[in-house]
Design an enzyme around this catalytic site. Structure first.
Site, PDB file in Angstrom:
ATOM      1  N   PRO A   6      -9.486  -2.872  -5.654  1.00 50.90           N
ATOM      2  CA  PRO A   6      -8.406  -3.601  -4.978  1.00 50.90           C
ATOM      3  C   PRO A   6      -8.635  -5.107  -5.023  1.00 50.90           C
ATOM      4  CG  PRO A   6      -9.980  -2.853  -3.356  1.00 50.90           C
ATOM      5  CD  PRO A   6     -10.536  -2.466  -4.710  1.00 50.90           C
ATOM      6  N   LYS A  62     -10.859   5.174   5.200  1.00 51.68           N
ATOM      7  CA  LYS A  62     -12.190   4.543   5.273  1.00 51.68           C
ATOM      8  C   LYS A  62     -13.028   5.236   6.346  1.00 51.68           C
ATOM      9  CE  LYS A  62     -10.832   0.178   3.244  1.00 51.68           C
ATOM     10  NZ  LYS A  62      -9.361   0.383   3.239  1.00 51.68           N
TER      11      LYS A  62
HETATM   12  O1  O7M Z   1      -2.777  -5.454  -2.931  1.00 51.70           O
HETATM   13  P1  O7M Z   1      -2.932  -5.652  -1.436  1.00 51.70           P
HETATM   14  O2  O7M Z   1      -3.848  -6.763  -1.115  1.00 51.70           O
HETATM   15  O3  O7M Z   1      -1.617  -5.739  -0.720  1.00 51.70           O
HETATM   16  O4  O7M Z   1      -3.583  -4.298  -0.859  1.00 51.70           O
HETATM   17  C1  O7M Z   1      -4.878  -3.916  -1.175  1.00 51.70           C
HETATM   18  C2  O7M Z   1      -5.157  -2.508  -0.687  1.00 51.70           C
HETATM   19  O5  O7M Z   1      -6.497  -2.181  -1.004  1.00 51.70           O
HETATM   20  C3  O7M Z   1      -5.015  -2.321   0.811  1.00 51.70           C
HETATM   21  O6  O7M Z   1      -4.519  -1.006   1.022  1.00 51.70           O
HETATM   22  C4  O7M Z   1      -6.417  -2.428   1.352  1.00 51.70           C
HETATM   23  O7  O7M Z   1      -6.610  -1.638   2.482  1.00 51.70           O
HETATM   24  C5  O7M Z   1      -7.235  -1.894   0.180  1.00 51.70           C
HETATM   25  N1  O7M Z   1      -8.601  -2.471   0.050  1.00 51.70           N
HETATM   26  C6  O7M Z   1      -8.801  -3.818  -0.075  1.00 51.70           C
HETATM   27  O8  O7M Z   1      -7.849  -4.603  -0.124  1.00 51.70           O
HETATM   28  N2  O7M Z   1     -10.075  -4.305  -0.127  1.00 51.70           N
HETATM   29  C7  O7M Z   1     -11.177  -3.528  -0.119  1.00 51.70           C
HETATM   30  O9  O7M Z   1     -12.294  -4.027  -0.214  1.00 51.70           O
HETATM   31  C8  O7M Z   1     -10.992  -2.142  -0.042  1.00 51.70           C
HETATM   32  C9  O7M Z   1      -9.710  -1.625  -0.026  1.00 51.70           C
HETATM   33  C10 O7M Z   1      -9.584  -0.235  -0.206  1.00 51.70           C
HETATM   34  O10 O7M Z   1      -8.701   0.332  -0.813  1.00 51.70           O
HETATM   35  O11 O7M Z   1     -10.583   0.478   0.228  1.00 51.70           O
HETATM   36  C11 O7M Z   1     -10.606   1.784  -0.046  1.00 51.70           C
END
Ligand code: O7M
Length: 213
Positions: free
Chosen positions: A166, A62
Site C-alpha cells: 500500500p 489488522k
Molecule cells: O490508497 P490509500 O492510501 O487510500 O489506502 C491505502 C490502504 O492500505 C488503506 O486501506 C490502509 O488501511 C492500507 N494500508 C496502508 O495504507 N499502509 C500500511 O502500512 C498498511 C496498510 C494495509 O493494507 O495493511 C494491511
C-alpha cells in the site's frame, strides 16, 4: 486471487452504494478487493460475502490479539467468504500461527507501515516481522510502496512469499517503483475510489504496474 493486473482495491468507502458503484466500475481491472473496518462498520460484515461473489476478498482487520482470539476472528472472517486475512506480527509467533492455522495459510503479516508514523515503531522491527511471517507459514507480507527500498530489503528476507504494497497514489508512492522493488501487488484506495472515473484510474494503475515488471 488472480495475478493479472496486480492491483488490489482498498475499498475504504462507507456506504453500500459507493462500494457497489466502485467495484462494478473496476472489477475487470483489479485482482482483489481489500475490505477494512470503515466499510465493515458502516454496512455490516455481510459485505465480505457479497463482495467475495465478485472478486477475491482480503479482510484487513489488522488482527492483533492473543492466539485464541485471533483464531476466533479469523474463523468468523473466513466463514464469511474471505480469501485471506491481514494480521499484525508484533503480537508474536503464537498469535500469527493461530491466524495461519485458522486461515489455511492465507495470511499477510504487516511489516513496516507506509505512513510517516510507520518509521517510528514498525520500521525498526520490520525485518524481524518479515522473518516471523516466513517462519509462521504466512502467505506474505504487507510492505510500503512509499519506501520501495524497504520492499527490496524485505524481499531478501522472505524469499518467495508474496508482497502486497500500500501507499501508491494518495500517500505518494508509485506503482512501477513498488513492483520493480519486488512487490507482487499494489494496494490502492483513494486514487481509485475518489477518482471521478474509478475505472480509468484503475486501468492507469495497471498500466503503471506493467512498466515495473
Ligand atoms: O490508497 P490509500 O492510501 O487510500 O489506502 C491505502 C490502504 O492500505 C488503506 O486501506 C490502509 O488501511 C492500507 N494500508 C496502508 O495504507 N499502509 C500500511 O502500512 C498498511 C496498510 C494495509 O493494507 O495493511 C494491511
Amino acid at each position: 486471487m488472480e495475478k493479472d493486473k496486480r492491483v488490489i482495491l482498498a475499498l475504504d468507502v462507507t456506504s453500500r452504494s459507493d462500494a457497489l458503484r466502485v467495484v462494478e466500475a473496476v472489477r475487470d481491472h483489479v485482482d482483489a478487493i481489500k475490505i477494512n473496518w470503515p466499510l465493515i462498520l458502516a454496512v455490516g460484515p455481510d459485505i465480505i460475502r457479497d463482495m467475495s461473489k465478485i472478486k477475491a476478498v482480503i479482510c484487513d482487520m489488522k488482527i492483533a490479539d492473543i492466539p485464541n482470539t485471533n483464531r476466533l476472528i479469523v474463523e468468523q472472517t473466513m466463514a464469511k467468504g474471505a480469501s485471506a486475512v491481514i494480521c499484525h506480527g508484533f503480537t508474536g509467533e503464537d498469535s500469527v500461527k493461530a491466524c495461519v492455522d485458522a486461515a489455511g495459510g492465507q495470511v499477510f503479516v504487516v511489516t513496516e507501515m507506509s505512513h510517516p508514523g510507520g518509521k517510528q515503531f514498525t520500521a525498526p522491527v520490520a525485518d524481524k516481522l518479515a522473518g516471523l511471517a516466513k517462519s509462521a507459514g504466512a502467505r506474505g507480507i504487507v510492505a510500503p510502496a512509499t519506501r520501495p527500498e524497504r520492499i527490496s530489503d524485505l524481499r531478501k528476507i522472505i524469499g518467495g512469499l508474496e508482497i502486497i504494497s500500500p501507499g501508491v497514489g494518495a500517500q505518494g508512492g508509485n506503482a512501477s517503483d513498488a513492483i520493480r522493488a519486488g512487490a507482487d501487488y499494489i494496494i490502492v484506495g483513494r486514487a481509485i475510489y475518489e477518482s471521478p472515473d474509478p475505472r480509468d484510474a484503475a486501468m492507469r494503475l495497471a498500466n503503471e504496474v506493467k512498466k515495473g515488471l
